[in-house]
Design an enzyme around this catalytic site. Structure first.
Site, PDB file in Angstrom:
ATOM      1  N   SER A   1       0.852  -1.179   0.000  1.00  0.00           N
ATOM      2  CA  SER A   1       0.000   0.000   0.000  1.00  0.00           C
ATOM      3  C   SER A   1       0.889   1.232   0.000  1.00  0.00           C
ATOM      4  CB  SER A   1      -0.897   0.012   1.246  1.00  0.00           C
ATOM      5  OG  SER A   1      -0.103   0.104   2.426  1.00  0.00           O
ATOM      6  N   LYS A   2       0.280   2.395   0.003  1.00  0.00           N
ATOM      7  CA  LYS A   2       1.058   3.633  -0.049  1.00  0.00           C
ATOM      8  C   LYS A   2       2.003   3.766   1.141  1.00  0.00           C
ATOM      9  CE  LYS A   2      -1.956   6.484  -2.928  1.00  0.00           C
ATOM     10  NZ  LYS A   2      -2.744   7.728  -3.023  1.00  0.00           N
ATOM     11  N   ARG A   3       1.595   3.226   2.293  1.00  0.00           N
ATOM     12  CA  ARG A   3       2.472   3.352   3.461  1.00  0.00           C
ATOM     13  C   ARG A   3       3.730   2.512   3.310  1.00  0.00           C
ATOM     14  NH1 ARG A   3       1.778  -0.907   7.225  1.00  0.00           N
ATOM     15  NH2 ARG A   3       0.075  -2.318   6.684  1.00  0.00           N
TER      16      ARG A   3
END
Length: 468
Positions: A242-244
């Site tokens: 994911s973006k994290r």
């Protein structure tokens, strides 16, 4: 199959940016085609008019261009809609597809009944064998494929091995909507056939789609491409990327200062291996790439490893090329327009500084002090180093340096160390304020490297600014 027959494709939907997973898929298809002297085709699957955007199309093309993954042909799927419709009607005419007149309410009830009975939620074949004369008035039908209901579909996969999916799980899916537009399943199969695709390399999240698409290949009596379904990319914690974790667009990594060759090498190693090799230049990647070396286990995205790989390519890069890359950064971030003296100074510094940076942004930040206009602005740490005593001491050092007829590293080191001894100071008590005065900051390469790179006039000028 001869090498000249191999054709791969990358088929993104332009509903968002080109992300890491898609970039890796494009890379694997590109490498496989180049390894076999085949063709790598790009197909933009833009039939979803509501979600497809011109900006996303442009971002995909720009991302692939930045990665230097050149394609041998570009197809926009929306240009082929009439052909997709033609195939659907041919299947209908052959009795391999049928019109379904179920209303949305009937389909919802069908799903609820399946859930209540613990059956797979899918179309139950209500209109499969019914007479079209029974069609209700005012309902625009969809066209559904007649799938094989007995046995199982076997996907012979280069990565996953034989994947078996019960045909009972594959319902009679829609190939043409009620408004006459083709579905993803139909469009993909028709385009893959018409483009002559021989090998489909994509994520294993498409395995269920593949089982359905095989039904269409068989119904159309078309040759079936070979498949390689790679595992998805996970974060360091094992969760879906994911973006994290770093699931950013390819263009974001470009803007973060990564080199395309570094990004290609890193993406290659996300799920593909060649012994213990970590640094694999593109020419070797093309020479060595095969489907059998794609791993089944999910790859894990590691920013530290990406930085390591990128730093290798940065250290090997041409100095002028790196200067060309940092020039717009210096202009945009610091308002610096390079003059001939600044350009020469940066080129002189590049062999040393490129060994210390992980990204182009870091390289630009590390070298900016070389081309700052005088007098320099001082960081807080530099200000602390340059109290009144330090400024007085540097004024004396300025005279010693100015009186030297030589400006070599050896001569400068002798002058500064002799100066420190005469003042009864440890070397660091001289070097640290000197670094602050010359760079405006508290960190840099060795102080004598800085003096050499800045040159005599610039170095003495920056020291004299302290007393002005």
């Amino acid at each position: 199959m001869s090498d000249s027959q191999i054709i791969t494709r990358f088929a993104p939907s332009p509903t968002g940016m080109l992300h890491i997973g898609g970039a890796r898929t494009a890379l694997f298809n590109w490498l496989f085609a180049r390894h076999h002297q085949g063709q790598f085709l790009l197909r933009i699957e833009d039939t979803d008019k509501e979600r497809s955007t011109p900006e996303a199309k442009e971002a995909i093309l720009n991302g692939l261009k930045w990665l230097e993954l050149d394609w041998d042909g570009l197809v926009f799927q929306s240009d082929n809609i009439k052909r997709h419709q033609q195939v659907a009607h041919e299947l209908l005419d052959k009795g391999l597809a049928y019109r379904c007149y179920c209303t949305p309410e009937e389909l919802a009830a069908m799903r609820e009944k399946a859930k209540a009975e613990g059956r797979p939620v899918g179309y139950d074949g209500t209109w499969r064998d019914r007479d079209p004369a029974d069609a209700p008035a005012g309902v625009d039908p969809v066209i559904r494929i007649k799938t094989t209901t007995e046995g199982e579909t076997i996907i012979q996969d280069h990565v996953q091995g034989d994947v078996r999916i019960s045909n009972a799980q594959i319902d009679d899916f829609i190939i043409l909507r009620s408004d006459g537009t083709p579905t993803f399943m139909l469009s993909v199969v028709v385009d893959d056939h018409d483009m002559g695709i021989t090998h489909i390399i994509r994520g294993d999240d498409h395995l269920t789609n593949t089982a359905r698409q095989l039904q269409l290949f068989h119904a159309c009596e078309w040759p079936v491409p070979e498949f390689a379904h790679q595992s998805l990319i996970h974060g360091q914690d094992g969760a879906k990327l994911s973006k994290r974790h770093g699931a950013l667009s390819v263009e974001a990594y470009r803007d973060m200062g990564f080199l395309p060759e570094g990004m290609r090498n890193y993406l290659l190693r996300l799920g593909w291996s060649h012994g213990d090799d970590e640094i694999i230049p593109t020419d070797k990647a093309i020479e060595w790439f095969n489907l059998e070396s794609i791993g089944k286990a999910p790859a894990r995205f590691d920013m530290d490893k990406l930085n390591f790989v990128n730093s290798h390519y940065l250290s090997q890069a041409d100095d002028q090329h790196l200067l060309d890359l940092i020039t717009p950064i210096l202009s945009e971030s610091h308002g610096i327009s390079l003059d001939p003296a600044g350009t020469e100074r940066l080129l002189r510094a590049m062999p040393e500084f490129k060994l210390r940076a992980k990204t182009i942004l870091e390289l630009a930040e590390n070298t900016v002090f070389l081309v700052l206009k005088r007098p320099l602005g001082l960081s807080d740490k530099a200000e602390k180093q340059l109290d009144a005593d330090a400024r007085s001491m540097l004024s004396d050092l300025h005279q010693s340096l100015d009186s030297s007829s030589e400006w070599t590293e050896e001569a400068l080191e002798t002058i500064v160390r002799d100066f420190a001894d005469k003042k009864g100071l440890k070397f660091g008590k001289v070097a640290q304020p000197l670094r602050a005065a010359l760079t405006g900051g508290a960190s840099s390469p060795g102080i004598f490297d800085v003096l050499i790179i800045l040159g005599r006039d610039e170095s003495l000028g920056r020291l004299s600014d302290l007393s002005s």
